[in-house]
Motif scaffolding. Structure first.
Motif, short mmCIF file in Angstrom:
data_model
loop_
_atom_site.label_atom_id
_atom_site.label_comp_id
_atom_site.label_asym_id
_atom_site.label_seq_id
_atom_site.Cartn_x
_atom_site.Cartn_y
_atom_site.Cartn_z
N LEU A 88 0.82 -1.21 0.00
CA LEU A 88 0.00 0.00 0.00
C LEU A 88 0.85 1.27 0.00
CD1 LEU A 88 -2.82 -1.15 2.42
CD2 LEU A 88 -3.04 -0.70 -0.03
N GLY A 89 1.93 1.27 0.76
CA GLY A 89 2.82 2.44 0.77
C GLY A 89 3.41 2.69 -0.61
N THR A 90 3.82 1.62 -1.27
CA THR A 90 4.35 1.74 -2.63
C THR A 90 3.27 2.27 -3.57
OG1 THR A 90 5.95 -0.02 -2.25
CG2 THR A 90 5.38 0.45 -4.55
N SER A 91 2.04 1.77 -3.44
CA SER A 91 0.94 2.25 -4.28
C SER A 91 0.68 3.73 -4.07
CB SER A 91 -0.34 1.47 -4.00
OG SER A 91 -0.20 0.12 -4.38
N LEU A 92 0.70 4.17 -2.81
CA LEU A 92 0.49 5.59 -2.51
C LEU A 92 1.58 6.44 -3.16
CD1 LEU A 92 -0.44 5.27 1.26
CD2 LEU A 92 -2.00 5.90 -0.59
N MET A 93 2.83 5.99 -3.03
CA MET A 93 3.94 6.75 -3.61
C MET A 93 3.88 6.75 -5.13
SD MET A 93 5.60 8.17 -1.20
CE MET A 93 7.09 8.68 -2.07
N ARG A 94 3.52 5.66 -5.74
CA ARG A 94 3.40 5.59 -7.20
C ARG A 94 2.31 6.53 -7.70
NH1 ARG A 94 8.19 3.95 -7.66
NH2 ARG A 94 8.63 1.74 -7.54
N GLU A 95 1.20 6.60 -6.97
CA GLU A 95 0.13 7.54 -7.34
C GLU A 95 0.64 8.98 -7.25
OE1 GLU A 95 -2.99 7.27 -8.55
OE2 GLU A 95 -2.88 5.08 -8.61
N ALA A 96 1.40 9.29 -6.20
CA ALA A 96 1.96 10.64 -6.05
C ALA A 96 2.93 10.94 -7.20
CB ALA A 96 2.67 10.76 -4.70
N GLU A 97 3.73 9.96 -7.58
CA GLU A 97 4.65 10.16 -8.70
C GLU A 97 3.88 10.41 -9.99
OE1 GLU A 97 7.43 6.86 -8.76
OE2 GLU A 97 8.10 7.33 -6.72
N GLN A 98 2.77 9.72 -10.18
CA GLN A 98 1.95 9.93 -11.38
C GLN A 98 1.36 11.33 -11.38
OE1 GLN A 98 2.03 8.07 -13.98
NE2 GLN A 98 0.62 9.36 -15.09
#
Length: 158
Positions: A88-98
């Protein structure tokens, strides 16, 4: 632009026991207006990627940041203890990067304590650019950044 002082008297300096969110907003608004007038529009904008309980709809974690001067600052990232290790932390960060790519940001920066997640961020490609020793005492605070490569769509001229 509204005047900063309505009185000719010297302003009062006070230290409230519990600072008010309205006071925070007043300072932030004035600072953003000043920065925009001095250096051009900052593009200041809050950004959130939330984790919500599927039953109650309550926010139980997520990411909070701000866009300003072509950088996304990650101010908060939290995944509840019982949900960690599920990506989930990785998903949150990937969304922020997008989001950063879509807004044509140069990069993302954040800070984290040594007892939090510096290795998590490094594993996502963030690099150390500053360190505050002994904060809090006995550990360090780390400043990390990641340069964002624009996507093909966001790199197209307008």
């Amino acid at each position: 632009m509204k005047p900063f002082l309505r009185s000719t008297m010297k302003p009062l300096v006070i230290v409230p026991q519990k600072p008010d969110k309205a006071d925070h907003e007043a300072i932030l608004d004035a600072l953003v207006r000043y920065n925009d007038a001095t250096s051009g529009p900052s593009g200041y904008e809050d950004v959130a990627v939330l984790l919500r309980d599927p039953d109650s709809g309550e926010t139980i974690g997520g990411l909070w940041g701000t866009l300003s001067y072509d950088w996304l600052f990650i101010a908060l990232l939290f995944v509840p203890q019982q949900l960690r290790g599920q990506g989930l932390g990785t998903s949150l960060m990937r969304e922020a990067e997008q989001i950063a790519r879509q807004r044509n940001c140069a990069g993302i920066w954040l800070d984290t304590f040594g007892f939090q997640a510096p290795d998590f961020y490094r594993g996502l490609g963030y690099e150390l650019f500053g360190e505050l020793p002994d904060h809090p005492r006995g550990t360090n605070r780390f400043l990390l950044r990641k340069i964002i490569v624009p996507t093909t769509e966001s790199a197209k001229p307008a």
